[in-house]
Design an enzyme around this catalytic site. Sequence first.
Site, PDB file in Angstrom:
ATOM      1  N   GLY A  15       0.658  -1.157   0.004  1.00  0.00           N
ATOM      2  CA  GLY A  15      -0.255   0.023  -0.036  1.00  0.00           C
ATOM      3  C   GLY A  15       0.873   1.251  -0.139  1.00  0.00           C
ATOM      4  O   GLY A  15       0.352   2.371   0.481  1.00  0.00           O
ATOM      5  N   SER A  16       1.939   1.217  -0.545  1.00  0.00           N
ATOM      6  CA  SER A  16       2.668   2.498  -0.782  1.00  0.00           C
ATOM      7  C   SER A  16       2.094   3.609  -1.510  1.00  0.00           C
ATOM      8  O   SER A  16       2.208   4.982  -1.075  1.00  0.00           O
ATOM      9  CB  SER A  16       4.375   2.288  -1.074  1.00  0.00           C
ATOM     10  N   MET A  94      -4.508  -6.806  -6.827  1.00  0.00           N
ATOM     11  CA  MET A  94      -3.791  -7.456  -7.869  1.00  0.00           C
ATOM     12  C   MET A  94      -4.970  -8.653  -8.223  1.00  0.00           C
ATOM     13  O   MET A  94      -4.661 -10.049  -8.214  1.00  0.00           O
ATOM     14  CB  MET A  94      -2.531  -8.390  -7.093  1.00  0.00           C
ATOM     15  N   ARG A  95      -5.857  -8.062  -8.709  1.00  0.00           N
ATOM     16  CA  ARG A  95      -7.073  -8.990  -9.429  1.00  0.00           C
ATOM     17  C   ARG A  95      -7.402  -8.321 -10.678  1.00  0.00           C
ATOM     18  O   ARG A  95      -7.537  -7.280 -10.843  1.00  0.00           O
ATOM     19  CB  ARG A  95      -8.145  -8.947  -8.365  1.00  0.00           C
ATOM     20  N   LEU A  97     -10.310  -7.468 -13.080  1.00  0.00           N
ATOM     21  CA  LEU A  97     -11.646  -7.251 -12.883  1.00  0.00           C
ATOM     22  C   LEU A  97     -12.469  -7.625 -13.607  1.00  0.00           C
ATOM     23  O   LEU A  97     -12.381  -7.979 -14.939  1.00  0.00           O
ATOM     24  CB  LEU A  97     -11.879  -5.866 -12.511  1.00  0.00           C
ATOM     25  N   ASN A 111      -6.121   3.235 -12.287  1.00  0.00           N
ATOM     26  CA  ASN A 111      -5.290   2.441 -12.121  1.00  0.00           C
ATOM     27  C   ASN A 111      -3.692   2.972 -12.205  1.00  0.00           C
ATOM     28  O   ASN A 111      -3.429   3.474 -13.127  1.00  0.00           O
ATOM     29  CB  ASN A 111      -5.549   0.933 -13.104  1.00  0.00           C
ATOM     30  N   HIS A 113       0.068   1.447 -13.259  1.00  0.00           N
ATOM     31  CA  HIS A 113       0.632   0.336 -13.688  1.00  0.00           C
ATOM     32  C   HIS A 113       2.133   0.471 -13.936  1.00  0.00           C
ATOM     33  O   HIS A 113       2.468   1.470 -14.292  1.00  0.00           O
ATOM     34  CB  HIS A 113       0.054  -0.211 -14.810  1.00  0.00           C
ATOM     35  N   VAL A 148      -7.091  -5.958 -19.901  1.00  0.00           N
ATOM     36  CA  VAL A 148      -6.129  -5.702 -18.709  1.00  0.00           C
ATOM     37  C   VAL A 148      -4.923  -4.715 -18.967  1.00  0.00           C
ATOM     38  O   VAL A 148      -4.398  -4.966 -20.183  1.00  0.00           O
ATOM     39  CB  VAL A 148      -5.446  -7.099 -18.387  1.00  0.00           C
ATOM     40  N   GLU A 178       5.953   6.742  -9.284  1.00  0.00           N
ATOM     41  CA  GLU A 178       4.859   6.404  -8.870  1.00  0.00           C
ATOM     42  C   GLU A 178       3.820   7.287  -7.691  1.00  0.00           C
ATOM     43  O   GLU A 178       2.700   7.623  -7.899  1.00  0.00           O
ATOM     44  CB  GLU A 178       4.346   4.968  -8.166  1.00  0.00           C
TER      45      GLU A 178
HETATM   46  C1  GRF Z   1       3.025  -0.895  -7.676  1.00  0.00           C
HETATM   47  O1  GRF Z   1       4.153  -1.157  -8.267  1.00  0.00           O
HETATM   48  C2  GRF Z   1       2.055  -0.566  -8.567  1.00  0.00           C
HETATM   49  O2  GRF Z   1       2.337   0.216  -9.805  1.00  0.00           O
HETATM   50  C3  GRF Z   1       1.512  -2.098  -8.840  1.00  0.00           C
HETATM   51  O3  GRF Z   1       1.701  -2.740  -7.869  1.00  0.00           O
HETATM   52  C4  GRF Z   1       2.700  -2.016  -6.942  1.00  0.00           C
HETATM   53  C5  GRF Z   1       2.037  -1.929  -5.767  1.00  0.00           C
HETATM   54  O4  GRF Z   1       2.807  -1.370  -4.800  1.00  0.00           O
HETATM   55  N1  GRF Z   1       0.136  -2.098  -9.565  1.00  0.00           N
HETATM   56  P1  GRF Z   1       2.053  -0.649  -3.219  1.00  0.00           P
HETATM   57  O5  GRF Z   1       1.315  -1.660  -2.763  1.00  0.00           O
HETATM   58  O6  GRF Z   1       1.621   0.609  -3.933  1.00  0.00           O
HETATM   59  O7  GRF Z   1       3.318  -0.357  -2.546  1.00  0.00           O
END
Ligand code: GRF
Length: 194
Positions: A15-16, A94-95, A97, A111, A113, A148, A178
């Site tokens: 969840g960063s 990580m699913r 949809l 989203n 990515h 996807v 990100e």
């Molecule tokens: C991130 O790299 C995001 O782009 C990808 O999964 C990772 C999740 O990291 N979809 P976090 O849980 O937000 O730390």
Amino acid sequence: MVKKTPIAVFISGRGSNMVALMEACAHPDFPAEIVLVLSNRADAAGLETAHKAGIKTLCIPHKDYGKDREAHERELDKAVRDSRAELICLAGYMRVLTPWLVQQWQGKMINIHPSLLPAFPGLHTHEAALKAGAKEHGCTIHLVTDGVDEGPILAQARVPVLPGDDADTLAARVLEQEHRLYPETLRQFIEEQF
Ligand code: GRF
């Protein structure tokens, strides 16, 4: 103080990116407020982080629904509607949809990515970029559609691939971007669409 659009954040792990959104939302002039953090996994570390920050959290394990993906997502959808969120931010959810949920939130689900889409959709993007000999890598924020990692791109950030990089060093360089790009893009998206 600006009007704050209520949003839900979906996570599956650390969840960063969620934290980056939480920090942005803490500013009075940021046009969003997180009203729900939802996970499909009880062990997602981000749930605890959000809970400690006083944000409502919920875990709806996909495993409870067996192969019925839509039944799981009907519960997610209900939880989001109960929370009154108007927008869903996927942040390491990580699913894949179902078209049903995508349809419910068309134009209102985004989203992040970890690649420069359309390059390297799916998992293990950093390994794939290194294997392909990419000179540049990065991340993409996009609207969620049926395909996807295929929806319209809202923003991208680029980083160089440096000699000696492995998947971890490259992932860390991308992750820094990100955390900057997601709040920035969310702000812009809300200012334009809401
Ligand atoms: C991130 O790299 C995001 O782009 C990808 O999964 C990772 C999740 O990291 N979809 P976090 O849980 O937000 O730390």
